[in-house]
Structures are given as C-alpha cells and as structure tokens.
Design a protein around this motif. Structure first.
Motif, PDB file in Angstrom:
ATOM      1  N   GLY A 117      58.212  36.686  36.413  1.00 19.76           N
ATOM      2  CA  GLY A 117      57.043  37.496  36.085  1.00 19.76           C
ATOM      3  C   GLY A 117      55.997  36.773  35.269  1.00 19.76           C
ATOM      4  O   GLY A 117      54.982  37.367  34.867  1.00 19.76           O
ATOM      5  N   THR A 118      56.198  35.475  35.017  1.00 16.83           N
ATOM      6  CA  THR A 118      55.234  34.721  34.204  1.00 16.83           C
ATOM      7  C   THR A 118      53.947  34.412  34.957  1.00 16.83           C
ATOM      8  O   THR A 118      52.946  34.040  34.343  1.00 16.83           O
ATOM      9  CB  THR A 118      55.857  33.397  33.714  1.00 16.83           C
ATOM     10  N   LEU A 119      53.973  34.567  36.299  1.00 15.00           N
ATOM     11  CA  LEU A 119      52.742  34.333  37.052  1.00 15.00           C
ATOM     12  C   LEU A 119      51.667  35.344  36.666  1.00 15.00           C
ATOM     13  O   LEU A 119      50.468  35.057  36.758  1.00 15.00           O
ATOM     14  CB  LEU A 119      53.024  34.424  38.561  1.00 15.00           C
ATOM     15  N   ASP A 120      52.089  36.512  36.180  1.00 14.52           N
ATOM     16  CA  ASP A 120      51.109  37.548  35.814  1.00 14.52           C
ATOM     17  C   ASP A 120      50.182  37.075  34.697  1.00 14.52           C
ATOM     18  O   ASP A 120      49.030  37.519  34.614  1.00 14.52           O
ATOM     19  CB  ASP A 120      51.840  38.810  35.353  1.00 14.52           C
ATOM     20  N   THR A 121      50.683  36.167  33.838  1.00 16.96           N
ATOM     21  CA  THR A 121      49.833  35.680  32.741  1.00 16.96           C
ATOM     22  C   THR A 121      48.656  34.868  33.281  1.00 16.96           C
ATOM     23  O   THR A 121      47.617  34.786  32.639  1.00 16.96           O
ATOM     24  CB  THR A 121      50.639  34.805  31.767  1.00 16.96           C
ATOM     25  N   LEU A 126      47.432  26.865  38.480  1.00 16.76           N
ATOM     26  CA  LEU A 126      48.773  26.379  38.846  1.00 16.76           C
ATOM     27  C   LEU A 126      48.790  24.849  38.916  1.00 16.76           C
ATOM     28  O   LEU A 126      49.722  24.212  38.426  1.00 16.76           O
ATOM     29  CB  LEU A 126      49.174  26.976  40.200  1.00 16.76           C
ATOM     30  N   ILE A 127      47.742  24.261  39.515  1.00 19.08           N
ATOM     31  CA  ILE A 127      47.694  22.801  39.655  1.00 19.08           C
ATOM     32  C   ILE A 127      47.633  22.127  38.295  1.00 19.08           C
ATOM     33  O   ILE A 127      48.265  21.089  38.064  1.00 19.08           O
ATOM     34  CB  ILE A 127      46.482  22.402  40.519  1.00 19.08           C
ATOM     35  N   THR A 128      46.872  22.719  37.356  1.00 21.61           N
ATOM     36  CA  THR A 128      46.700  22.079  36.046  1.00 21.61           C
ATOM     37  C   THR A 128      47.730  22.548  35.024  1.00 21.61           C
ATOM     38  O   THR A 128      47.621  22.211  33.849  1.00 21.61           O
ATOM     39  CB  THR A 128      45.284  22.380  35.505  1.00 21.61           C
ATOM     40  N   SER A 129      48.735  23.317  35.474  1.00 23.86           N
ATOM     41  CA  SER A 129      49.735  23.804  34.520  1.00 23.86           C
ATOM     42  C   SER A 129      50.681  22.704  34.075  1.00 23.86           C
ATOM     43  O   SER A 129      51.403  22.865  33.090  1.00 23.86           O
ATOM     44  CB  SER A 129      50.534  24.960  35.139  1.00 23.86           C
ATOM     45  N   ASP A 130      50.701  21.586  34.785  1.00 25.71           N
ATOM     46  CA  ASP A 130      51.579  20.475  34.394  1.00 25.71           C
ATOM     47  C   ASP A 130      51.083  19.219  35.107  1.00 25.71           C
ATOM     48  O   ASP A 130      50.317  19.290  36.063  1.00 25.71           O
ATOM     49  CB  ASP A 130      53.029  20.771  34.789  1.00 25.71           C
ATOM     50  N   ILE A 131      51.517  18.077  34.637  1.00 25.85           N
ATOM     51  CA  ILE A 131      51.266  16.804  35.325  1.00 25.85           C
ATOM     52  C   ILE A 131      52.387  15.857  34.917  1.00 25.85           C
ATOM     53  O   ILE A 131      52.701  15.739  33.731  1.00 25.85           O
ATOM     54  CB  ILE A 131      49.879  16.223  34.978  1.00 25.85           C
ATOM     55  N   LEU A 142      44.518  29.262  53.824  1.00 20.80           N
ATOM     56  CA  LEU A 142      44.800  30.528  54.505  1.00 20.80           C
ATOM     57  C   LEU A 142      46.149  31.093  54.047  1.00 20.80           C
ATOM     58  O   LEU A 142      46.264  32.278  53.712  1.00 20.80           O
ATOM     59  CB  LEU A 142      44.805  30.304  56.020  1.00 20.80           C
ATOM     60  N   LEU A 143      47.176  30.229  54.002  1.00 23.75           N
ATOM     61  CA  LEU A 143      48.498  30.677  53.551  1.00 23.75           C
ATOM     62  C   LEU A 143      48.455  31.092  52.081  1.00 23.75           C
ATOM     63  O   LEU A 143      49.078  32.083  51.683  1.00 23.75           O
ATOM     64  CB  LEU A 143      49.525  29.560  53.762  1.00 23.75           C
ATOM     65  N   TRP A 144      47.718  30.317  51.259  1.00 23.44           N
ATOM     66  CA  TRP A 144      47.649  30.625  49.834  1.00 23.44           C
ATOM     67  C   TRP A 144      46.969  31.976  49.593  1.00 23.44           C
ATOM     68  O   TRP A 144      47.466  32.818  48.850  1.00 23.44           O
ATOM     69  CB  TRP A 144      46.909  29.515  49.100  1.00 23.44           C
ATOM     70  N   ARG A 145      45.820  32.191  50.249  1.00 26.14           N
ATOM     71  CA  ARG A 145      45.083  33.445  50.054  1.00 26.14           C
ATOM     72  C   ARG A 145      45.887  34.637  50.581  1.00 26.14           C
ATOM     73  O   ARG A 145      45.884  35.717  49.978  1.00 26.14           O
ATOM     74  CB  ARG A 145      43.725  33.367  50.753  1.00 26.14           C
ATOM     75  N   THR A 146      46.589  34.434  51.699  1.00 24.35           N
ATOM     76  CA  THR A 146      47.439  35.518  52.225  1.00 24.35           C
ATOM     77  C   THR A 146      48.555  35.840  51.242  1.00 24.35           C
ATOM     78  O   THR A 146      48.865  37.009  50.985  1.00 24.35           O
ATOM     79  CB  THR A 146      48.038  35.103  53.587  1.00 24.35           C
ATOM     80  N   GLY A 147      49.160  34.811  50.660  1.00 25.80           N
ATOM     81  CA  GLY A 147      50.221  35.025  49.687  1.00 25.80           C
ATOM     82  C   GLY A 147      49.723  35.723  48.431  1.00 25.80           C
ATOM     83  O   GLY A 147      50.385  36.626  47.902  1.00 25.80           O
ATOM     84  N   VAL A 148      48.531  35.320  47.947  1.00 23.84           N
ATOM     85  CA  VAL A 148      47.976  35.947  46.735  1.00 23.84           C
ATOM     86  C   VAL A 148      47.689  37.427  46.981  1.00 23.84           C
ATOM     87  O   VAL A 148      47.953  38.277  46.126  1.00 23.84           O
ATOM     88  CB  VAL A 148      46.696  35.197  46.301  1.00 23.84           C
ATOM     89  N   ARG A 149      47.150  37.729  48.164  1.00 20.88           N
ATOM     90  CA  ARG A 149      46.870  39.139  48.479  1.00 20.88           C
ATOM     91  C   ARG A 149      48.167  39.945  48.607  1.00 20.88           C
ATOM     92  O   ARG A 149      48.203  41.134  48.289  1.00 20.88           O
ATOM     93  CB  ARG A 149      46.064  39.233  49.782  1.00 20.88           C
ATOM     94  N   HIS A 150      49.236  39.264  49.047  1.00 18.27           N
ATOM     95  CA  HIS A 150      50.523  39.941  49.204  1.00 18.27           C
ATOM     96  C   HIS A 150      51.181  40.216  47.847  1.00 18.27           C
ATOM     97  O   HIS A 150      51.904  41.212  47.688  1.00 18.27           O
ATOM     98  CB  HIS A 150      51.438  39.062  50.061  1.00 18.27           C
ATOM     99  N   TYR A 151      50.930  39.378  46.847  1.00 16.87           N
ATOM    100  CA  TYR A 151      51.606  39.489  45.546  1.00 16.87           C
ATOM    101  C   TYR A 151      51.155  40.756  44.809  1.00 16.87           C
ATOM    102  O   TYR A 151      49.967  41.033  44.691  1.00 16.87           O
ATOM    103  CB  TYR A 151      51.267  38.253  44.703  1.00 16.87           C
ATOM    104  N   GLN A 152      52.142  41.512  44.301  1.00 25.02           N
ATOM    105  CA  GLN A 152      51.845  42.773  43.627  1.00 25.02           C
ATOM    106  C   GLN A 152      52.307  42.791  42.186  1.00 25.02           C
ATOM    107  O   GLN A 152      52.460  43.871  41.597  1.00 25.02           O
ATOM    108  CB  GLN A 152      52.489  43.931  44.405  1.00 25.02           C
ATOM    109  N   GLY A 153      52.566  41.627  41.594  1.00 27.74           N
ATOM    110  CA  GLY A 153      52.947  41.575  40.187  1.00 27.74           C
ATOM    111  C   GLY A 153      54.444  41.533  39.990  1.00 27.74           C
ATOM    112  O   GLY A 153      55.227  41.817  40.902  1.00 27.74           O
ATOM    113  N   GLY A 154      54.838  41.124  38.761  1.00 27.73           N
ATOM    114  CA  GLY A 154      56.256  40.998  38.437  1.00 27.73           C
ATOM    115  C   GLY A 154      56.884  42.290  37.961  1.00 27.73           C
ATOM    116  O   GLY A 154      58.069  42.326  37.648  1.00 27.73           O
ATOM    117  N   GLY A 155      56.105  43.348  37.824  1.00 27.40           N
ATOM    118  CA  GLY A 155      56.649  44.629  37.378  1.00 27.40           C
ATOM    119  C   GLY A 155      56.721  44.756  35.873  1.00 27.40           C
ATOM    120  O   GLY A 155      57.254  45.726  35.343  1.00 27.40           O
ATOM    121  N   GLY A 156      56.182  43.727  35.149  1.00 27.26           N
ATOM    122  CA  GLY A 156      56.260  43.777  33.695  1.00 27.26           C
ATOM    123  C   GLY A 156      55.083  44.539  33.091  1.00 27.26           C
ATOM    124  O   GLY A 156      54.188  44.987  33.783  1.00 27.26           O
TER     125      GLY A 156
END
Length: 277
Positions: free
Chosen positions: A103-107, A119-124, A263-277
């Motif tokens: 559920g940390t993606l919600d942040t 996401l890309i700049t969250s680590d290197i 296309l896959l990324w945007r479809t996935g983001v639209r599909h995501y409904q949160g971690g429930g937190g």
C-alpha cells in the motif's frame, strides 16, 4: 529567445524535486563505503562470469551463427553496456508489485509529480556501474580487434545504437511495471522478458529459431539493441527475417517499445484502485 528561457526555467523548476531525491539516494549509498565497494565488486564479478561463459563456449566452437569470438564480443558489449545503465536507472521499477502489496504506492499519489517519474527517481543503484564498465570494456576491445571500415555513418550508427538500446531496455522495465498492476505476484513472468530479453540481446540472433526471432526480434525488440547494428558495423548481411539494414531502424524500434510501454503503464494506473489504507 525569451520564450526559450522561460521554458528552460520551467523545466529546471519541475526537475528540482527529482534532482533532490536522486542526490539524497547517491549520498546515502556513498555513506557506507565498504558496503558500496563490496556491492560494486560483486556486480563486476557477475558480469565478468557471464562474459567468461561466452569465452568458454568459443573454446568448443570457432564460430557461432557466423560470428567469431571477436565479433560476439561486440554484440555482448553493446547489449551489456546499455542494459547495465538502464538497470541502474530503471531496475527498481521491479519493486512496484511490493509497493502495491504494502500500500506504499498510495503515498506517490500525494505528491504533485507524475507517478512514473516518481517511481524512476525513487532509487538509483550505483553498483551497477561496475557491470556497465565490463560492457564498455568489451565494446572498446571489440572495436579495436574487429576490422571495421569506419565512416561517419558508422560512427553515427554506434552512437544511435547506444542511445536507442538504452531506450528499448528502459521501455521493457515500463512494460513490466504496467503489467504488475494486474499480476501482483507475476515478477517471474515480467522478469522472463526483462532479464531474459537482456540475455537474448547478448546472443547472436542468427541461431534463434523462428518463434524466438519473432518474440525477441519484433515483439520485444532485443535484436535491435546489439545484433542488428553489429551486422552493419561488421559488414555482414544477416539471416532470414533479420537483414542487416534493420540495424538503422533501432530508433523506430525504441519509439514503438516506448509507445507500448506507456500504453501498458497508463492502463495499469487506471486499473489501480489503491491499497485500501
């Protein structure tokens, strides 16, 4: 000129949060110097062992798919160098499934920046520079050993290949991240074409069967990252389905790969409904 300066200033302000995050990541890794050195050494060793596998193979055969060891070294170096740099910048996109499960993606949604850039700049991972060093060394040695008739077109092709290969490999990480919105425990599935694709890219594509040529030649365009440009540099014609002239189409393959990735990324983001937190 004034509008260009305004645009430049705007881009600089927009990039400031990302520069701050990346700088903090780099400082954190340099703080534990012994651990950082060990990480770099292990990363270098892994890449060196993979190169040694190719070298051992050529003790049993003189050529593979029409390539001798010096020519295969060029394919291996181009693919390994581009993938290692991509893995350093985009490799942690693999953690998306973990972020979703915890559920940390919600942040990420709380911040006013694009989700993918966060996401890309969250680590290197600087340790992967050691792997890139092995790839770069292979390129330099291969260019010295092979008899390449250098022209301005060949120099441009080499630069274009390195840039486009980075784009193709980075697109595969974005593909994988988009798919992980749907298959949370599907890391093995996505790794099969991300890291499996990297392995395929270091090989001579002329030995692939037709189904593999379709999969890693056109669906996931790994043959464009090293093999096809190497054909042009070495003056070879290429096998059936993968003629050498396709080596000039590497930027097109990168654009198509990124279009599918977004296309896959945007479809996935639209599909995501949160971690429930």
């Amino acid at each position: 000129m004034a509008s260009a300066r305004v645009l430049s200033a705007g881009l600089s302000r927009a990039a400031e949060p990302y520069r701050a995050v990346l700088a903090s990541r780099l400082r954190a890794q340099r703080s534990y110097r012994s651990n950082f050195v060990l990480d770099c050494a292990s990363s270098f060793l892994v890449s060196f062992v993979e190169l040694a596998e190719v070298w051992v193979l050529f003790h049993a055969v003189h050529s593979l798919g029409g390539f001798d060891f010096r020519e295969v070294l060029l394919v291996f170096g181009l693919a390994d160098f581009a993938f290692s740099l991509t893995d350093m910048v985009f490799g942690h996109c693999d953690n998306l499934a973990q972020f979703v499960r915890e559920g940390t993606l919600d942040t990420f949604y709380l911040r006013p920046q694009p989700l993918l850039l966060q996401l890309i700049t969250s680590d290197i991972s600087l340790r992967r520079l050691a792997r890139a060093a092995v790839g770069l060394l292979c390129i330099v040695i291969a260019l010295e050993l092979n008899d390449i008739a250098w022209t301005p077109a060949h120099v441009g092709l080499l630069v274009l290949t390195l840039v486009s290969s980075f784009a193709i490999f980075s697109a595969t990480f974005v593909w994988a991240a988009g798919i992980q919105f749907f298959v949370i425990n599907g890391a093995e599935l996505t790794n099969s074409f991300v890291y499996g694709g990297r392995y395929a890219a270091t090989q001579v594509a002329s030995v692939w069967s037709r189904p593999i040529k379709v999969a890693f030649g056109f669906v996931i365009p790994m043959a464009f990252t090293a093999y096809l440009p190497a054909l042009l540099l070495l003056g070879k014609t290429g096998p059936e389905w993968l003629p050498a002239w396709l080596g000039w189409c590497t930027p097109v393959a990168a654009l198509v790969a990124w279009a599918i990735g977004m296309l896959l990324w945007r479809t996935g983001v639209r599909h995501y409904q949160g971690g429930g937190g």
